[in-house]
Design an enzyme around this catalytic site. Structure first.
Site, PDB file in Angstrom:
ATOM      1  CB  THR A 131      -0.898  -0.006   1.261  1.00  0.00           C
ATOM      2  OG1 THR A 131      -1.496   1.275   1.432  1.00  0.00           O
ATOM      3  CG2 THR A 131      -0.112  -0.324   2.532  1.00  0.00           C
ATOM      4  CG  ASP A 132      -1.143   5.024  -0.719  1.00  0.00           C
ATOM      5  OD1 ASP A 132      -1.619   4.364   0.221  1.00  0.00           O
ATOM      6  OD2 ASP A 132      -1.779   5.943  -1.293  1.00  0.00           O
ATOM      7  CD  GLU A 133      -3.017   3.777   4.758  1.00  0.00           C
ATOM      8  OE1 GLU A 133      -2.727   3.538   5.939  1.00  0.00           O
ATOM      9  OE2 GLU A 133      -4.174   3.977   4.357  1.00  0.00           O
ATOM     10  CE1 TYR A 156      -3.432  -2.455   6.018  1.00  0.00           C
ATOM     11  CE2 TYR A 156      -3.048  -0.126   5.526  1.00  0.00           C
ATOM     12  CZ  TYR A 156      -3.286  -1.427   5.095  1.00  0.00           C
ATOM     13  OH  TYR A 156      -3.374  -1.698   3.751  1.00  0.00           O
ATOM     14  CE  LYS A 160      -0.372  -4.548   3.094  1.00  0.00           C
ATOM     15  NZ  LYS A 160      -0.933  -5.876   2.638  1.00  0.00           N
TER      16      LYS A 160
END
Ligand code: NAD
Ligand code: DAU
Length: 343
Positions: A131-133, A156, A160
């Protein structure tokens, strides 16, 4: 191609499996899903029933955990699977703030188990859906590219990012052909109504207050789920092992603008907007530079946000039974606890 797809009963996994089996009827997909609160076997039940009893079905559902070593090894062997696409995860930032443990268990240890099984069975491609997060938060300017340092802010995104590092280690240490994809915020059919767009649809439809964190100025880069799925398929078929590919929708929108558009489409008043206590560690802005995927994979988002949002709202309107069915007791308990504290 013969694929192990994990988390295929969730939002993106469901769209991915539908997409690849439509585009490639000769592919085989084994969908391993633990069916957490976010997994819905019914999404692909028609496909499952159609294939049941065939000698070599092209879709098989298996209820199980990605952390189960014996199960994953036996699936890879029994179905002669060549590649793994790992969507399985705990995916909701707010839930990770309430209880990080399941995020580390599935997103890190579960992913490591899949990598180990893939290594032991000589899998030819392993695509990790990230994810971009993992890149953290942007200010008013700039974009994330694949060299942006990892700087996750929520449990979260930390889980990731950790999985991404373990993937890298399996590539560097064991030569496992791992590819990592990092995508921005998806929207479209089958998204669980804890995420912004389906949650706001549900609240607006019922005439309930719409909870906006902080000032509603946080920006996300929205991508149609089908475009993300196409990107994953391109990474699987054309990506180079060891590489990371960013995907985005080139559709940056402030949360308040998204919410106003939903209210307008449903003919509901803006007075339903209610500002609530902000999400702790709330990332301000995400924006993706996906020029590498465009150049090397021929990736391009196909749908503009306004068209995609209209299609999404129509889908939720036409599938109110689905929306109703996924709101279990566990869903309602989380909603009461999380938003009760923010009122
Ligand atoms: P989701 O929460 O809708 O679905 C997750 C699925 O994984 C569910 O079907 C769940 O039952 C399954 N699952 C959870 N734990 C499992 C376990 N231990 N073993 C087997 N299955 C398990 O998530 P989503 O939004 O579809 O996201 C899918 C993936 O894409 C995630 O890895 C997420 O981090 C990533 N991602 C999501 C977005 C987004 O905007 N939704 C954007 C970029 C990346
Ligand atoms: O960027 C990719 C990520 O997008 C994925 O990795 C995650 O799995 C996915 O859940 C999503 O994370 P976000 O936190 O960006 O999505 P969410 O829909 O939870 O929130 C979007 C924005 O809306 C965010 O700025 C928080 C805000 N928000 C969200 C909810 C649920 C609100 O203002 N009110 C809300 O009630």
């Amino acid at each position: 191609m013969r694929l192990l797809v994990t988390g295929g009963c969730g939002f993106i996994g469901t769209n991915f499996i539908q997409g690849v089996l439509t585009a490639h009827p000769d592919w085989v997909v084994v969908n391993l899903d633990r069916l957490t609160y976010a997994g819905n076997r019914h999404n692909l039940l028609a496909l499952e029933r159609e294939q049941a009893g065939r000698a070599d079905p092209n879709y098989v559902f298996v209820h199980g955990d990605i952390g189960d070593r014996a199960l994953v090894l036996s699936l890879l062997e029994e179905h002669r699977l060549e590649a793994v696409v790992n969507f399985a995860a705990e995916s909701h930032v707010d839930r990770s703030i309430n209880d990080p443990a399941p995020f580390l268990s599935t997103n890190v240890m579960g992913a490591q188990n899949l990598l180990e099984c893939a290594r032991l069975r000589g899998v030819k491609r392993f695509v990790q859906i990230s994810t971009d997060e993992v890149y953290g938060s942007l200010g008013a300017y700039g974009t994330f590219n694949e060299s942006t340092p990892l700087s996750p802010n929520s449990p979260y995104s930390a889980s990731k990012a950790s999985a991404d590092l373990v993937c890298r280690a399996y590539r560097e240490t064991y030569g496992l052909p791992v590819i990592i994809t990092r995508c921005s915020n998806n929207y479209g059919p089958y998204q669980f109504p804890e995420k912004l767009i389906p949650l706001m649809f549900l609240k607006a439809k019922n005439g309930d207050p719409l909870p906006v964190y902080g000032q509603g100025t946080n920006v996300r880069d929205w991508i149609w789920v089908g475009d993300h799925c196409k990107g994953v398929e391109l990474a699987l078929t054309r990506g180079a092992p060891g590489q990371v590919y960013n995907f985005g929708g080139a559709a940056e929108r402030a949360n308040l603008d998204v919410i106003r558009a939903i209210l307008k489409a449903l003919g509901k008043p803006e007075s339903l907007i209610t500002f609530v206590k902000d999400r702790p560690g709330h990332d301000q802005r995400y924006a993706m530079d996906f020029s590498k995927a465009a150049r090397e994979l021929d990736f391009a988002p196909s749908l503009d946000f306004e068209t995609g949002l209209a299609q999404t709202l129509n889908w939720y309107r036409d599938n109110s039974a689905w929306l109703e069915s996924v709101q279990s007791g566990a869903y309602r308990r989380f909603m009461d606890e999380w938003y009760g504290e923010r009122a």
